[in-house]
Scaffold this motif. Structure first.
Motif, short mmCIF file in Angstrom:
data_model
loop_
_atom_site.label_atom_id
_atom_site.label_comp_id
_atom_site.label_asym_id
_atom_site.label_seq_id
_atom_site.Cartn_x
_atom_site.Cartn_y
_atom_site.Cartn_z
N ASN A 12 0.76 -0.71 0.32
CA ASN A 12 -0.07 0.07 0.04
C ASN A 12 0.89 1.04 0.03
OD1 ASN A 12 -1.42 -2.23 1.80
ND2 ASN A 12 -2.47 -0.76 0.74
N ARG A 13 0.48 2.40 -1.11
CA ARG A 13 1.07 3.62 -0.30
C ARG A 13 0.92 4.07 0.46
NH1 ARG A 13 1.30 6.88 -6.83
NH2 ARG A 13 1.53 9.02 -4.71
N LEU A 14 1.32 5.03 1.16
CA LEU A 14 1.16 5.27 2.84
C LEU A 14 0.25 6.60 1.94
CD1 LEU A 14 4.30 4.85 4.62
CD2 LEU A 14 2.16 3.48 4.48
N ASP A 15 0.85 7.63 1.21
CA ASP A 15 0.66 8.79 0.77
C ASP A 15 -1.21 8.87 0.73
OD1 ASP A 15 1.20 7.77 -1.51
OD2 ASP A 15 2.41 9.40 -2.08
N THR A 16 -1.84 7.50 -0.71
CA THR A 16 -2.54 7.82 -1.43
C THR A 16 -3.07 6.69 -0.73
OG1 THR A 16 -2.10 6.27 -2.71
CG2 THR A 16 -1.92 8.52 -2.76
N GLY A 17 -3.08 5.21 -0.07
CA GLY A 17 -3.54 4.18 0.39
C GLY A 17 -4.09 3.24 -0.85
N GLU A 18 -3.64 3.37 -2.38
CA GLU A 18 -3.31 2.53 -3.62
C GLU A 18 -2.85 0.69 -2.78
OE1 GLU A 18 -3.14 4.20 -7.44
OE2 GLU A 18 -1.94 5.59 -5.76
N ALA A 19 -3.44 -0.31 -2.49
CA ALA A 19 -2.85 -0.84 -3.10
C ALA A 19 -2.36 -2.18 -4.31
CB ALA A 19 -3.58 -2.28 -2.13
N VAL A 69 2.30 -4.36 -12.50
CA VAL A 69 4.13 -4.70 -12.76
C VAL A 69 3.87 -2.72 -13.19
CG1 VAL A 69 5.90 -4.48 -14.46
CG2 VAL A 69 3.87 -6.19 -14.05
N GLU A 70 3.59 -2.43 -14.33
CA GLU A 70 3.67 -0.34 -15.00
C GLU A 70 3.31 0.91 -13.06
OE1 GLU A 70 4.48 0.82 -17.68
OE2 GLU A 70 4.88 -0.98 -18.42
N LEU A 71 1.85 -0.06 -12.61
CA LEU A 71 2.10 0.95 -11.00
C LEU A 71 2.79 0.54 -10.18
CD1 LEU A 71 -0.15 2.02 -9.83
CD2 LEU A 71 -1.31 0.04 -9.06
N LEU A 72 3.47 -0.55 -10.00
CA LEU A 72 4.86 -0.68 -9.13
C LEU A 72 5.97 -0.09 -9.40
CD1 LEU A 72 4.52 -4.42 -8.06
CD2 LEU A 72 4.43 -1.91 -6.42
N ARG A 73 5.63 -0.07 -10.95
CA ARG A 73 6.92 0.94 -11.18
C ARG A 73 6.87 2.01 -10.92
NH1 ARG A 73 8.13 -0.15 -17.56
NH2 ARG A 73 9.51 0.98 -16.78
N SER A 74 5.52 2.95 -10.95
CA SER A 74 5.44 4.17 -10.51
C SER A 74 5.33 4.58 -9.40
CB SER A 74 3.99 4.69 -11.20
OG SER A 74 2.99 4.03 -10.87
N TRP A 90 6.69 -4.25 6.93
CA TRP A 90 7.27 -3.03 6.77
C TRP A 90 6.70 -2.08 6.05
CZ3 TRP A 90 6.62 -8.51 5.51
CH2 TRP A 90 7.27 -8.91 6.23
N THR A 91 7.71 -0.95 6.76
CA THR A 91 7.22 0.58 6.04
C THR A 91 9.01 0.58 5.46
OG1 THR A 91 5.58 0.63 7.59
CG2 THR A 91 6.98 2.95 6.22
N GLY A 92 8.82 1.24 4.21
CA GLY A 92 9.94 1.69 3.40
C GLY A 92 9.28 1.33 1.72
N VAL A 93 10.67 1.49 1.26
CA VAL A 93 10.51 2.33 -0.16
C VAL A 93 11.41 0.83 -0.94
CG1 VAL A 93 10.67 4.91 0.32
CG2 VAL A 93 12.91 3.38 -0.17
N TYR A 94 11.47 1.16 -2.19
CA TYR A 94 12.43 0.12 -2.73
C TYR A 94 12.89 1.35 -4.45
CZ TYR A 94 7.61 -0.24 -5.37
OH TYR A 94 6.77 -0.20 -6.32
N PHE A 95 13.61 0.97 -4.99
CA PHE A 95 14.15 1.73 -6.41
C PHE A 95 14.64 1.00 -7.62
CE2 PHE A 95 15.67 3.78 -1.92
CZ PHE A 95 15.61 4.20 -2.12
N THR A 96 14.06 -0.50 -7.44
CA THR A 96 14.45 -1.61 -7.94
C THR A 96 13.14 -2.14 -8.32
OG1 THR A 96 16.87 -1.20 -8.26
CG2 THR A 96 15.89 -3.45 -9.29
N VAL A 97 12.62 -2.60 -9.55
CA VAL A 97 11.72 -3.64 -10.01
C VAL A 97 11.84 -4.32 -11.26
CG1 VAL A 97 8.97 -3.33 -11.36
CG2 VAL A 97 9.57 -1.67 -9.70
N THR A 98 11.73 -5.29 -10.62
CA THR A 98 12.48 -6.43 -11.83
C THR A 98 11.24 -7.75 -12.18
OG1 THR A 98 14.39 -6.27 -10.42
CG2 THR A 98 13.94 -8.28 -12.38
N PRO A 99 10.83 -7.50 -13.19
CA PRO A 99 9.14 -7.94 -14.17
C PRO A 99 10.41 -9.39 -14.71
CG PRO A 99 8.86 -5.53 -15.01
CD PRO A 99 10.41 -5.91 -13.93
#
Length: 128
Positions: A12-19, A69-74, A90-99
């Motif tokens: 889930n995005r923390l700012d919008t709640g999108e999942a 996949v595109e949503l996770l990339r954004s 866990w709360t955090g960030v990711y910088f790489t998406v590997t489809p």
């Protein structure tokens, strides 16, 4: 009484709640603390460590459509909350998406991807 069965990983995005939710495999956790051993007079050695902990949570989401996949990339670099099927969070960030494309293409219908992510944990304050 209601029962909740967790059978997937939720992001889930923390700012919008999108999942985005999907089943997962290949989950691993790692926690590190910065530190070193210093030598002092008389050969004494002492451990010196920094406050805090660095954590990562790596996992692979299974059978996601291209739109997910595109949503996770954004969401790269944005704060997210991840929950697994055990209720761990866990709360955090990711910088790489590997489809990862499946080895065997499916028959008619949508094309699915597996997506590998490594979440780097950040400190998050909960509450009002």
């Amino acid at each position: 009484m209601a029962t909740l069965n967790l059978d997937r990983v939720w992001i889930n995005r923390l700012d919008t709640g999108e999942a985005v939710a999907a089943q997962s495999w290949d989950r691993s956790q790692s926690y590190e603390k910065d530190g070193e051993v210093r030598t002092y007079a008389g050969g004494r050695q002492r451990a010196i460590s920094a406050e805090g902990e660095r954590g990562t949570f790596a996992f692979t989401l299974r059978k996601l459509p291209l739109s997910a996949v595109e949503l996770l990339r954004s969401w790269k670099g944005l704060a997210v909350q991840v929950r697994d099927h055990r209720g761990q969070r866990w709360t955090g960030v990711y910088f790489t998406v590997t489809p990862l494309e499946p080895l065997v293409p499916p028959g008619p219908g949508p094309y699915w991807y597996d997506v590998a992510l490594t979440l780097r944990t950040v400190t998050a304050v909960e509450g009002v």
